[in-house]
Design an enzyme around this catalytic site. Structure first.
Site, PDB file in Angstrom:
ATOM      1  N   ARG A  68       2.363  -6.729   8.977  1.00 22.48           N
ATOM      2  CA  ARG A  68       1.710  -5.545   9.542  1.00 22.48           C
ATOM      3  C   ARG A  68       2.295  -5.168  10.901  1.00 22.48           C
ATOM      4  O   ARG A  68       2.424  -3.978  11.219  1.00 22.48           O
ATOM      5  CB  ARG A  68       0.205  -5.763   9.605  1.00 22.48           C
ATOM      6  CG  ARG A  68      -0.454  -5.585   8.225  1.00 22.48           C
ATOM      7  CD  ARG A  68      -1.858  -6.082   8.202  1.00 22.48           C
ATOM      8  NE  ARG A  68      -2.594  -5.625   7.019  1.00 22.48           N
ATOM      9  CZ  ARG A  68      -3.772  -6.107   6.648  1.00 22.48           C
ATOM     10  NH1 ARG A  68      -4.349  -7.058   7.362  1.00 22.48           N
ATOM     11  NH2 ARG A  68      -4.389  -5.643   5.583  1.00 22.48           N
ATOM     12  N   LYS A 123       0.819  -1.214   0.000  1.00 22.00           N
ATOM     13  CA  LYS A 123       0.000   0.000   0.000  1.00 22.00           C
ATOM     14  C   LYS A 123       0.864   1.279   0.000  1.00 22.00           C
ATOM     15  O   LYS A 123       2.069   1.226   0.272  1.00 22.00           O
ATOM     16  CB  LYS A 123      -0.934  -0.041   1.218  1.00 22.00           C
ATOM     17  CG  LYS A 123      -1.979  -1.169   1.156  1.00 22.00           C
ATOM     18  CD  LYS A 123      -2.960  -1.080   2.315  1.00 22.00           C
ATOM     19  CE  LYS A 123      -4.038  -2.148   2.230  1.00 22.00           C
ATOM     20  NZ  LYS A 123      -5.037  -2.016   3.331  1.00 22.00           N
ATOM     21  N   GLU A 131      -9.494 -10.400  -7.886  1.00 22.33           N
ATOM     22  CA  GLU A 131      -8.543  -9.312  -7.618  1.00 22.33           C
ATOM     23  C   GLU A 131      -7.313  -9.404  -8.526  1.00 22.33           C
ATOM     24  O   GLU A 131      -6.769  -8.378  -8.952  1.00 22.33           O
ATOM     25  CB  GLU A 131      -8.149  -9.334  -6.137  1.00 22.33           C
ATOM     26  CG  GLU A 131      -9.316  -8.950  -5.229  1.00 22.33           C
ATOM     27  CD  GLU A 131      -8.965  -8.981  -3.747  1.00 22.33           C
ATOM     28  OE1 GLU A 131      -7.835  -9.380  -3.387  1.00 22.33           O
ATOM     29  OE2 GLU A 131      -9.841  -8.592  -2.946  1.00 22.33           O
ATOM     30  N   HIS A 135      -2.269  -5.321   1.500  1.00 23.73           N
ATOM     31  CA  HIS A 135      -3.567  -5.982   1.289  1.00 23.73           C
ATOM     32  C   HIS A 135      -3.322  -7.443   0.970  1.00 23.73           C
ATOM     33  O   HIS A 135      -2.316  -7.779   0.348  1.00 23.73           O
ATOM     34  CB  HIS A 135      -4.301  -5.336   0.104  1.00 23.73           C
ATOM     35  CG  HIS A 135      -5.463  -6.151  -0.392  1.00 23.73           C
ATOM     36  ND1 HIS A 135      -6.720  -6.041   0.155  1.00 23.73           N
ATOM     37  CD2 HIS A 135      -5.549  -7.108  -1.357  1.00 23.73           C
ATOM     38  CE1 HIS A 135      -7.536  -6.894  -0.462  1.00 23.73           C
ATOM     39  NE2 HIS A 135      -6.851  -7.551  -1.383  1.00 23.73           N
ATOM     40  N   ARG A 155      -2.636 -14.453   4.478  1.00 25.03           N
ATOM     41  CA  ARG A 155      -3.338 -13.767   5.568  1.00 25.03           C
ATOM     42  C   ARG A 155      -2.559 -13.946   6.884  1.00 25.03           C
ATOM     43  O   ARG A 155      -2.419 -13.021   7.678  1.00 25.03           O
ATOM     44  CB  ARG A 155      -4.770 -14.302   5.735  1.00 25.03           C
ATOM     45  CG  ARG A 155      -5.711 -14.055   4.575  1.00 25.03           C
ATOM     46  CD  ARG A 155      -6.020 -12.611   4.278  1.00 25.03           C
ATOM     47  NE  ARG A 155      -6.518 -11.864   5.405  1.00 25.03           N
ATOM     48  CZ  ARG A 155      -7.136 -10.676   5.313  1.00 25.03           C
ATOM     49  NH1 ARG A 155      -7.325 -10.109   4.121  1.00 25.03           N
ATOM     50  NH2 ARG A 155      -7.541 -10.045   6.378  1.00 25.03           N
ATOM     51  N   ASN A 195      -2.090   0.335   6.729  1.00 25.40           N
ATOM     52  CA  ASN A 195      -1.575  -0.932   7.257  1.00 25.40           C
ATOM     53  C   ASN A 195      -0.710  -1.726   6.277  1.00 25.40           C
ATOM     54  O   ASN A 195      -0.655  -2.954   6.331  1.00 25.40           O
ATOM     55  CB  ASN A 195      -2.722  -1.771   7.820  1.00 25.40           C
ATOM     56  CG  ASN A 195      -3.758  -2.121   6.784  1.00 25.40           C
ATOM     57  OD1 ASN A 195      -3.628  -1.733   5.622  1.00 25.40           O
ATOM     58  ND2 ASN A 195      -4.775  -2.855   7.187  1.00 25.40           N
ATOM     59  N   TYR A 231     -12.495  -1.817  -3.738  1.00 24.97           N
ATOM     60  CA  TYR A 231     -13.011  -1.966  -2.365  1.00 24.97           C
ATOM     61  C   TYR A 231     -14.536  -1.826  -2.304  1.00 24.97           C
ATOM     62  O   TYR A 231     -15.072  -1.485  -1.253  1.00 24.97           O
ATOM     63  CB  TYR A 231     -12.338  -0.951  -1.448  1.00 24.97           C
ATOM     64  CG  TYR A 231     -10.936  -1.359  -1.022  1.00 24.97           C
ATOM     65  CD1 TYR A 231     -10.730  -2.477  -0.206  1.00 24.97           C
ATOM     66  CD2 TYR A 231      -9.823  -0.636  -1.416  1.00 24.97           C
ATOM     67  CE1 TYR A 231      -9.450  -2.856   0.195  1.00 24.97           C
ATOM     68  CE2 TYR A 231      -8.537  -1.003  -1.015  1.00 24.97           C
ATOM     69  CZ  TYR A 231      -8.364  -2.110  -0.214  1.00 24.97           C
ATOM     70  OH  TYR A 231      -7.099  -2.481   0.188  1.00 24.97           O
ATOM     71  N   THR A 236      -5.643  -6.944  10.672  1.00 29.22           N
ATOM     72  CA  THR A 236      -5.852  -5.646  10.012  1.00 29.22           C
ATOM     73  C   THR A 236      -5.221  -4.499  10.802  1.00 29.22           C
ATOM     74  O   THR A 236      -4.579  -3.620  10.241  1.00 29.22           O
ATOM     75  CB  THR A 236      -7.367  -5.384   9.852  1.00 29.22           C
ATOM     76  OG1 THR A 236      -7.955  -6.506   9.189  1.00 29.22           O
ATOM     77  CG2 THR A 236      -7.629  -4.117   9.053  1.00 29.22           C
ATOM     78  N   PHE A 293     -15.374   3.753   7.016  1.00 31.23           N
ATOM     79  CA  PHE A 293     -14.007   4.099   6.628  1.00 31.23           C
ATOM     80  C   PHE A 293     -13.786   4.082   5.108  1.00 31.23           C
ATOM     81  O   PHE A 293     -12.667   4.293   4.644  1.00 31.23           O
ATOM     82  CB  PHE A 293     -12.999   3.163   7.312  1.00 31.23           C
ATOM     83  CG  PHE A 293     -13.221   1.700   7.026  1.00 31.23           C
ATOM     84  CD1 PHE A 293     -12.758   1.112   5.862  1.00 31.23           C
ATOM     85  CD2 PHE A 293     -13.892   0.900   7.932  1.00 31.23           C
ATOM     86  CE1 PHE A 293     -12.967  -0.231   5.595  1.00 31.23           C
ATOM     87  CE2 PHE A 293     -14.110  -0.453   7.681  1.00 31.23           C
ATOM     88  CZ  PHE A 293     -13.638  -1.016   6.499  1.00 31.23           C
TER      89      PHE A 293
HETATM   90  P1  IDP Z   1      -8.099  -6.572   5.645  1.00 32.32           P
HETATM   91  O1  IDP Z   1      -7.261  -5.646   4.775  1.00 32.32           O
HETATM   92  O2  IDP Z   1      -7.312  -7.093   6.818  1.00 32.32           O
HETATM   93  O3  IDP Z   1      -8.769  -7.671   4.851  1.00 32.32           O
HETATM   94  P2  IDP Z   1     -10.707  -5.292   5.758  1.00 32.32           P
HETATM   95  O4  IDP Z   1     -11.652  -5.390   6.913  1.00 32.32           O
HETATM   96  O5  IDP Z   1     -11.038  -6.050   4.513  1.00 32.32           O
HETATM   97  O6  IDP Z   1      -9.248  -5.670   6.291  1.00 32.32           O
HETATM   98  O7  IDP Z   1     -10.569  -3.738   5.425  1.00 32.32           O
HETATM   99  C1  IDP Z   1      -9.952  -3.321   4.223  1.00 32.32           C
HETATM  100  C2  IDP Z   1      -9.011  -2.185   4.537  1.00 32.32           C
HETATM  101  O8  IDP Z   1      -9.775  -1.057   4.994  1.00 32.32           O
HETATM  102  C3  IDP Z   1      -8.010  -2.429   5.673  1.00 32.32           C
HETATM  103  O9  IDP Z   1      -6.868  -3.148   5.273  1.00 32.32           O
HETATM  104  C4  IDP Z   1      -7.678  -1.015   6.100  1.00 32.32           C
HETATM  105  O10 IDP Z   1      -6.748  -0.392   5.219  1.00 32.32           O
HETATM  106  C5  IDP Z   1      -9.028  -0.324   5.953  1.00 32.32           C
HETATM  107  N1  IDP Z   1      -9.765  -0.336   7.232  1.00 32.32           N
HETATM  108  C6  IDP Z   1     -10.417  -1.376   7.799  1.00 32.32           C
HETATM  109  N2  IDP Z   1     -10.969  -1.036   8.967  1.00 32.32           N
HETATM  110  C7  IDP Z   1     -10.678   0.276   9.149  1.00 32.32           C
HETATM  111  C8  IDP Z   1     -10.969   1.219  10.191  1.00 32.32           C
HETATM  112  O11 IDP Z   1     -11.630   0.908  11.186  1.00 32.32           O
HETATM  113  N3  IDP Z   1     -10.481   2.488  10.019  1.00 32.32           N
HETATM  114  C9  IDP Z   1      -9.764   2.865   8.911  1.00 32.32           C
HETATM  115  N4  IDP Z   1      -9.459   2.005   7.925  1.00 32.32           N
HETATM  116  C10 IDP Z   1      -9.904   0.724   8.032  1.00 32.32           C
HETATM  117 MG    MG Z   2     -10.216  -7.585   3.383  1.00 36.87          MG
END
Ligand code: IDP
Ligand code: MG
Length: 140
Positions: free
Chosen positions: A102, A9, A126, A115, A85, A112, A49, A91, A57
């Site tokens: 991470r 990212k 994807e 992805h 994963r 973070n 997304y 996350t 968010f």
């Molecule tokens: P993941 O990347 O671990 O699969 P997801 O829940 O699919 O997590 O969320 C996608 C992306 O959205 C996260 O990697 C992060 O960059 C962002 N994100 C998720 N939750 C939050 C939040 O509570 N605040 C801000 N950004 C968030």
């Molecule tokens: Mg995800």
């Protein structure tokens, strides 16, 4: 063998961590099958997304993912989706296990570092979002 998609990212690319993260993924046993660096448009990040459109968010996420270049990578391994994963961690880096990407490189739950696809079906979609068939075959 199966495939999954990682994206380094904008936070990690911008802070010069892309090389370390790629090395971490290779050391974890993944083979790189395709890779590129791209700057996403708002429309592209929004579409990628799409499943999160109703989440609070979403706007912040699209803003972040278009703030600088990203590096999508097709990775291959046995059980690639689950293994990636596990390799990247939770996350929120505050909840990520020691030694995960991470934990080592992410700044926050939003910024973070990486992805990873969350199912084989999403991995296929994807990968196709970023790479043409000929790029995946190494013909370009
Ligand atoms: P993941 O990347 O671990 O699969 P997801 O829940 O699919 O997590 O969320 C996608 C992306 O959205 C996260 O990697 C992060 O960059 C962002 N994100 C998720 N939750 C939050 C939040 O509570 N605040 C801000 N950004 C968030
Ligand atoms: Mg995800």
């Amino acid at each position: 063998m199966s495939q999954t998609l990682a994206i380094i990212k904008p936070d990690a690319v911008g802070s010069g961590k892309a090389g370390k993260i790629l090395a971490h993924l290779e050391d974890a046993g993944f083979t790189v099958r395709a890779m590129k660096m791209v700057r996403l448009t708002k429309a592209q990040a929004g579409a990628f997304y799409e499943v999160h459109r109703e989440r609070p968010f979403y706007g912040e996420l699209v803003e972040f993912m278009t703030s600088g270049p990203v590096i999508p990578i097709v990775l291959e391994a046995d059980n690639a989706v689950a293994r990636l994963r596990e390799t990247i961690g939770a996350t929120d880096p505050a909840e990520a296990a020691e030694g995960t990407v991470r934990k080592l490189y992410a700044e926050s739950k939003g910024r973070n570092a990486i992805h990873a696809s969350d199912s084989d079906e999403n991995a296929r979609a994807e990968i196709a979002f970023f790479f043409s068939r000929s790029e995946l075959l190494g013909l370009d």
